[in-house]
Design a protein around this motif. Sequence first.
Motif, PDB file in Angstrom:
ATOM      1  N   UNK A  37       5.510  22.363  -5.091  1.00  0.00           N
ATOM      2  CA  UNK A  37       5.951  22.888  -6.390  1.00  0.00           C
ATOM      3  C   UNK A  37       5.099  22.255  -7.495  1.00  0.00           C
ATOM      4  N   UNK A  38       4.758  23.030  -8.540  1.00  0.00           N
ATOM      5  CA  UNK A  38       3.923  22.490  -9.619  1.00  0.00           C
ATOM      6  C   UNK A  38       4.496  21.226 -10.268  1.00  0.00           C
ATOM      7  N   UNK A  39       5.807  21.156 -10.419  1.00  0.00           N
ATOM      8  CA  UNK A  39       6.355  19.939 -11.047  1.00  0.00           C
ATOM      9  C   UNK A  39       6.233  18.710 -10.133  1.00  0.00           C
ATOM     10  N   UNK A  40       6.293  18.932  -8.818  1.00  0.00           N
ATOM     11  CA  UNK A  40       6.057  17.827  -7.874  1.00  0.00           C
ATOM     12  C   UNK A  40       4.604  17.363  -7.974  1.00  0.00           C
ATOM     13  N   UNK A  41       3.716  18.345  -8.007  1.00  0.00           N
ATOM     14  CA  UNK A  41       2.286  18.046  -8.132  1.00  0.00           C
ATOM     15  C   UNK A  41       2.012  17.240  -9.408  1.00  0.00           C
ATOM     16  N   UNK A  42       2.565  17.688 -10.523  1.00  0.00           N
ATOM     17  CA  UNK A  42       2.402  16.961 -11.802  1.00  0.00           C
ATOM     18  C   UNK A  42       2.932  15.541 -11.700  1.00  0.00           C
ATOM     19  N   UNK A  43       4.117  15.410 -11.093  1.00  0.00           N
ATOM     20  CA  UNK A  43       4.741  14.086 -10.993  1.00  0.00           C
ATOM     21  C   UNK A  43       3.881  13.150 -10.155  1.00  0.00           C
ATOM     22  N   UNK A  99       0.836  -1.203   0.000  1.00  0.00           N
ATOM     23  CA  UNK A  99       0.000   0.000   0.000  1.00  0.00           C
ATOM     24  C   UNK A  99       0.871   1.252   0.000  1.00  0.00           C
ATOM     25  N   UNK A 100       1.933   1.224   0.803  1.00  0.00           N
ATOM     26  CA  UNK A 100       2.840   2.383   0.855  1.00  0.00           C
ATOM     27  C   UNK A 100       3.524   2.638  -0.486  1.00  0.00           C
ATOM     28  N   UNK A 101       3.778   1.579  -1.244  1.00  0.00           N
ATOM     29  CA  UNK A 101       4.379   1.771  -2.566  1.00  0.00           C
ATOM     30  C   UNK A 101       3.489   2.648  -3.449  1.00  0.00           C
ATOM     31  N   UNK A 102       2.183   2.611  -3.190  1.00  0.00           N
ATOM     32  CA  UNK A 102       1.259   3.412  -4.001  1.00  0.00           C
ATOM     33  C   UNK A 102       0.965   4.789  -3.421  1.00  0.00           C
ATOM     34  N   UNK A 103       0.939   4.889  -2.085  1.00  0.00           N
ATOM     35  CA  UNK A 103       0.489   6.163  -1.498  1.00  0.00           C
ATOM     36  C   UNK A 103       1.480   6.739  -0.506  1.00  0.00           C
ATOM     37  N   UNK A 104       2.682   6.163  -0.428  1.00  0.00           N
ATOM     38  CA  UNK A 104       3.635   6.590   0.595  1.00  0.00           C
ATOM     39  C   UNK A 104       4.474   7.804   0.232  1.00  0.00           C
ATOM     40  N   UNK A 105       4.445   8.223  -1.020  1.00  0.00           N
ATOM     41  CA  UNK A 105       5.260   9.384  -1.379  1.00  0.00           C
ATOM     42  C   UNK A 105       4.660  10.652  -0.790  1.00  0.00           C
ATOM     43  N   UNK A 106       5.580  11.578  -0.459  1.00  0.00           N
ATOM     44  CA  UNK A 106       5.150  12.876   0.076  1.00  0.00           C
ATOM     45  C   UNK A 106       4.100  13.522  -0.844  1.00  0.00           C
ATOM     46  N   UNK A 107       3.003  13.991  -0.283  1.00  0.00           N
ATOM     47  CA  UNK A 107       1.885  14.714  -0.912  1.00  0.00           C
ATOM     48  C   UNK A 107       0.807  13.809  -1.494  1.00  0.00           C
TER      49      UNK A 107
END
Lengths: 105, 105
Positions: free
Chosen positions: A50-56, A15-23
């Motif tokens: 940052x917009x590029x983080x959001x996009x990623x 589950x963390x592999x899918x939702x564990x990244x910051x944001x």
Amino acid sequence: MPKSYEIEDCPVARTLDLIGERWTLLLLRDLLLHGARRFQDFQESLPGVAPNTLSARLKTMEENGLVTRQPYSERPPRLEYVLTERGWSLGPVVKAMRDWGLKHR
Amino acid sequence: MPKSYEIEDCPVARTLDLIGERWTLLLLRDLLLHGARRFQDFQESLPGVAPNTLSARLKTMEENGLVTRQPYSERPPRLEYVLTERGWSLGPVVKAMRDWGLKHR
């Protein structure tokens, strides 16, 4: 794709592999709360990203089958993000975090 | 201390400020499953984590009141990690992730 925890037999790690990244969990929160969201809606509710983080993050969520994009305007053509069924199924995870945060101020 | 999401009125963000860093949730999982854990137990169950990362995460969890250390041997003096009541109260969050991971292989 985010870095995997590479613990294949652990359902928590999976589950963390899918939702564990910051944001990612806060994007999920926004979509669970509001249904469809445009890119600028996320920028307004999460001014620290940052917009590029959001996009990623949104791209990874799309690749993982958690969100999809749908048109909300034809002229000019515009897309908004919505949860897939798989994305909605993560509701209990966000709810458990919300419940804990409400109890522990 | 980990980087805060700095979204003060959001209970989900508040919970993530405590458990959102990479590996913290898997340390919590180990402690919920096994009760007391020694440093080397964590190293064995999470072979992908550098020891300094592991130390840093456990220190932050201690500062946040989620774990505490207790002696399990006097000679030589040795400490093991155990969850506080506050740490145990995060069980439903880990359980929700586990349930999701079991359903979505």
